[in-house]
Design a protein around this motif. Structure first.
Motif, mmCIF file in Angstrom:
data_model
loop_
_atom_site.group_PDB
_atom_site.id
_atom_site.type_symbol
_atom_site.label_atom_id
_atom_site.label_comp_id
_atom_site.label_asym_id
_atom_site.label_seq_id
_atom_site.Cartn_x
_atom_site.Cartn_y
_atom_site.Cartn_z
ATOM 1 N N LEU A 135 -9.143 4.974 1.690
ATOM 2 C CA LEU A 135 -8.999 3.675 1.627
ATOM 3 C C LEU A 135 -9.122 3.686 0.137
ATOM 4 O O LEU A 135 -10.185 4.202 -0.417
ATOM 5 C CB LEU A 135 -9.411 3.125 2.272
ATOM 6 C CG LEU A 135 -9.524 2.445 3.489
ATOM 7 C CD1 LEU A 135 -9.420 3.652 4.639
ATOM 8 C CD2 LEU A 135 -9.925 1.653 3.918
ATOM 9 N N SER A 136 -8.867 3.253 -0.934
ATOM 10 C CA SER A 136 -9.191 2.780 -2.264
ATOM 11 C C SER A 136 -10.495 2.304 -2.499
ATOM 12 O O SER A 136 -11.264 1.630 -1.402
ATOM 13 C CB SER A 136 -8.259 2.599 -3.335
ATOM 14 O OG SER A 136 -8.232 0.601 -3.111
ATOM 15 N N ALA A 177 -10.569 -1.222 -1.564
ATOM 16 C CA ALA A 177 -10.401 -1.396 -0.259
ATOM 17 C C ALA A 177 -11.843 -1.864 -0.145
ATOM 18 O O ALA A 177 -11.875 -2.596 0.583
ATOM 19 C CB ALA A 177 -9.687 -1.345 0.039
ATOM 20 N N GLY A 200 -3.919 -1.468 9.712
ATOM 21 C CA GLY A 200 -3.353 -1.310 8.231
ATOM 22 C C GLY A 200 -2.856 0.344 8.820
ATOM 23 O O GLY A 200 -2.445 0.805 7.788
ATOM 24 N N SER A 230 -4.176 5.027 6.349
ATOM 25 C CA SER A 230 -3.988 4.982 4.609
ATOM 26 C C SER A 230 -3.807 3.347 4.399
ATOM 27 O O SER A 230 -2.514 3.609 3.447
ATOM 28 C CB SER A 230 -3.552 6.141 4.204
ATOM 29 O OG SER A 230 -1.849 6.010 4.758
ATOM 30 N N PRO A 231 -4.952 2.113 4.572
ATOM 31 C CA PRO A 231 -4.144 0.735 4.406
ATOM 32 C C PRO A 231 -3.910 0.467 3.020
ATOM 33 O O PRO A 231 -5.329 1.434 2.317
ATOM 34 C CB PRO A 231 -5.439 -0.033 5.327
ATOM 35 C CG PRO A 231 -6.636 0.721 5.122
ATOM 36 C CD PRO A 231 -5.648 2.736 5.958
ATOM 37 N N SER A 232 -3.319 0.346 2.446
ATOM 38 C CA SER A 232 -3.836 -0.918 0.825
ATOM 39 C C SER A 232 -4.364 -1.273 1.028
ATOM 40 O O SER A 232 -5.035 -1.997 1.763
ATOM 41 C CB SER A 232 -2.286 -0.630 -0.058
ATOM 42 O OG SER A 232 -1.837 -1.628 1.868
ATOM 43 N N LEU A 233 -4.777 -2.009 -0.308
ATOM 44 C CA LEU A 233 -5.551 -3.019 -0.659
ATOM 45 C C LEU A 233 -4.998 -4.360 0.009
ATOM 46 O O LEU A 233 -5.902 -5.572 0.139
ATOM 47 C CB LEU A 233 -5.085 -3.833 -2.386
ATOM 48 C CG LEU A 233 -6.745 -4.720 -2.139
ATOM 49 C CD1 LEU A 233 -8.691 -4.118 -2.155
ATOM 50 C CD2 LEU A 233 -6.846 -4.794 -3.774
ATOM 51 N N GLU A 234 -3.779 -4.457 0.188
ATOM 52 C CA GLU A 234 -2.801 -5.662 0.093
ATOM 53 C C GLU A 234 -3.059 -5.605 1.960
ATOM 54 O O GLU A 234 -3.099 -6.692 2.641
ATOM 55 C CB GLU A 234 -1.746 -5.478 0.454
ATOM 56 C CG GLU A 234 -1.664 -6.283 -1.543
ATOM 57 C CD GLU A 234 -1.749 -7.687 -1.324
ATOM 58 O OE1 GLU A 234 -1.442 -8.157 -1.074
ATOM 59 O OE2 GLU A 234 -1.689 -7.189 -3.103
ATOM 60 N N ASP A 235 -3.086 -4.503 2.360
ATOM 61 C CA ASP A 235 -3.092 -4.498 3.991
ATOM 62 C C ASP A 235 -4.887 -4.637 4.813
ATOM 63 O O ASP A 235 -4.893 -5.551 5.146
ATOM 64 C CB ASP A 235 -3.438 -3.326 4.644
ATOM 65 C CG ASP A 235 -1.533 -2.883 3.963
ATOM 66 O OD1 ASP A 235 -0.416 -3.126 4.302
ATOM 67 O OD2 ASP A 235 -1.276 -1.244 4.462
ATOM 68 N N SER A 240 -5.936 -11.452 -2.467
ATOM 69 C CA SER A 240 -6.595 -10.334 -2.470
ATOM 70 C C SER A 240 -6.637 -11.045 -4.213
ATOM 71 O O SER A 240 -5.927 -11.486 -4.628
ATOM 72 C CB SER A 240 -5.351 -8.879 -2.531
ATOM 73 O OG SER A 240 -4.204 -9.498 -2.713
#
Length: 232
Positions: A146-147, A150, A176, A179-184, A193
């Protein structure tokens, strides 16, 4: 949780430089809530003076396995005034083998006579940066990707609660994947977001009707999925 850590420190069989080891049988049993010399009492359901008198009658008995017998009273502010009065003498002169640990979310409800006989430690919510660092440690251990953005979004929604942050992280991963994205993350938590809002503002600045309408359509879709309209 903190009360159990202190109970471990009182009884750990293998202290490591003043820290309980967390691995010996005693530490593991205290952590699991099954150690016979650590008694956890719900103050909300033991409010009367008779409960405290029964408790005081047990204090004469020595610990079965540990060095110190620890009584943890949760939500201690729920005790009646008579129950607190019954505790006073014991708190002034407790047996050498007994420790009391009180936990409460409303310390202002405790009588001054009780507060004057204990050491008080007020807990505060951790800083957002500390919570992000903690979640980064958790995601590394759990092999999640995750970033930082996130994780910051999760921390923001948790509003200072580490427990809530972990629950939200689990919710995000269930939605998600590993490794879910910020959008997830945004969709899983039901929030807009930053990227979507930035797209709308950019469209307005550039006077692009199509981009603006596309952004509004996406916002409308998110609201249909459960985003709080107050976040708009």
């Amino acid at each position: 949780t903190t009360a159990r850590i202190l109970a471990r420190a009182f009884n750990c069989a293998s202290m490591l430089e003043s820290e309980p080891c967390g691995r010996c049988d005693i530490c593991e049993e205290i952590g699991a809530g099954v150690f016979p010399d650590v008694l956890e009492i719900d103050g909300a359901s033991h409010t009367g003076v008779d409960h405290i008198r029964d408790l005081k009658g047990q204090l004469v008995y020595m610990p079965l396995r540990g060095r110190i017998k620890v009584y943890i009273i949760d939500e201690v502010h729920m005790l009646s005034q008579a129950a607190f009065n019954a505790l006073l003498k014991t708190l002034e002169e407790p047996p050498a083998h007994v420790k009391f640990i009180f936990a409460t979310t409303e310390a202002q409800k405790l009588p001054v006579t009780i507060l004057s006989r204990v050491q008080r430690f007020d807990f505060r919510a951790p800083a957002p940066s500390q919570m992000v660092a903690y979640l980064q440690k958790v995601t590394t251990e759990e092999k999640l990707l995750l970033s930082e953005a996130a994780l910051s979004l999760i921390v923001d929604q948790a509003e200072g609660s580490v427990r809530d942050a972990l629950s939200l992280l689990e919710q995000v991963v269930n939605y998600g994947g590993q490794s879910p994205s910020l959008e997830d993350v945004s969709e899983a938590l039901g929030v807009l977001s930053v990227a979507l809002l930035a797209e709308l503002f950019a469209a307005i600045v550039e006077r692009s009707a199509k981009r603006a309408l596309d952004a509004v359509a996406e916002i409308d879709r998110r609201v249909a999925l459960g985003v709080d309209p107050d976040d708009l």
